[in-house]
Design a protein around this motif. Structure first.
Motif: not given
Length: 139
Positions: A3-4, A8-9
Motif C-alpha cells: 500500500d505504501e 508513492q506511485e
C-alpha cells in the motif's frame, strides 16, 4: 505491491499530472493572449501589435513543448499506477498541436486559425489531465 509503494506511485503520478496541467494552462493563457493581439493586428494594429502577437505565440509554443514533455512523463507515471483502462491517457493523439502549430504560417487569418485549433486541443488536454488527477486523488 505494498500500500505504501502504491501510495508513492499515485503521488508521483499526481505530481507529474500537476506539472503537465501547469504547462497546459500556461500555454492556454499565452494562446488566449496571442488570439487577442492577433485580432487587434488584423484590425490594423501595426508593427508593435504584430511583434507582441508573435512574442505571445513563441511563448505559447515553448509552453506547448513543455506540456508535451510533461504529458509524456505523466503517461509514464500512470503506467506505474494500477488504474482502470478508461482512465489511462494516450498522449500521442492530442499532442500533435505542438508539432504543427507554427508550420507554414502565411497570413494573419491563418495565424488566427492555428491559434484557435491549438486553443481547442490545449483545452481538451487540460480537461483530460484534470479528470485523471481527480481519479488519482480518489484512489
Amino acid at each position: 505491491m505494498s500500500d505504501e509503494m502504491m501510495r508513492q506511485e499515485i503521488n508521483e503520478a499526481i505530481a507529474a499530472g500537476e506539472r503537465a496541467l501547469y504547462s497546459l494552462e500556461c500555454a492556454q493563457e499565452k494562446l488566449n493572449s496571442a488570439r487577442s493581439w492577433g485580432i487587434f493586428d488584423m484590425l490594423g494594429g501595426g508593427f508593435i501589435t504584430d511583434m507582441i502577437k508573435h512574442s505571445r505565440m513563441e511563448d505559447a509554443s515553448r509552453y506547448m513543448d513543455e506540456a508535451k514533455h510533461d504529458l509524456k512523463i505523466f503517461q509514464r507515471e500512470l503506467r506505474d499506477v494500477q488504474v482502470p483502462t478508461e482512465f489511462r491517457m494516450e498522449v500521442g493523439g492530442f499532442l500533435t498541436f505542438a508539432d504543427f502549430f507554427f508550420d507554414g504560417i502565411l497570413a494573419d487569418y491563418m495565424v488566427q486559425t492555428k491559434i484557435a485549433e491549438a486553443r481547442e486541443q490545449v483545452a481538451d488536454a487540460i480537461s483530460r489531465v484534470r479528470h485523471l488527477l481527480n481519479e488519482l486523488r480518489r484512489m
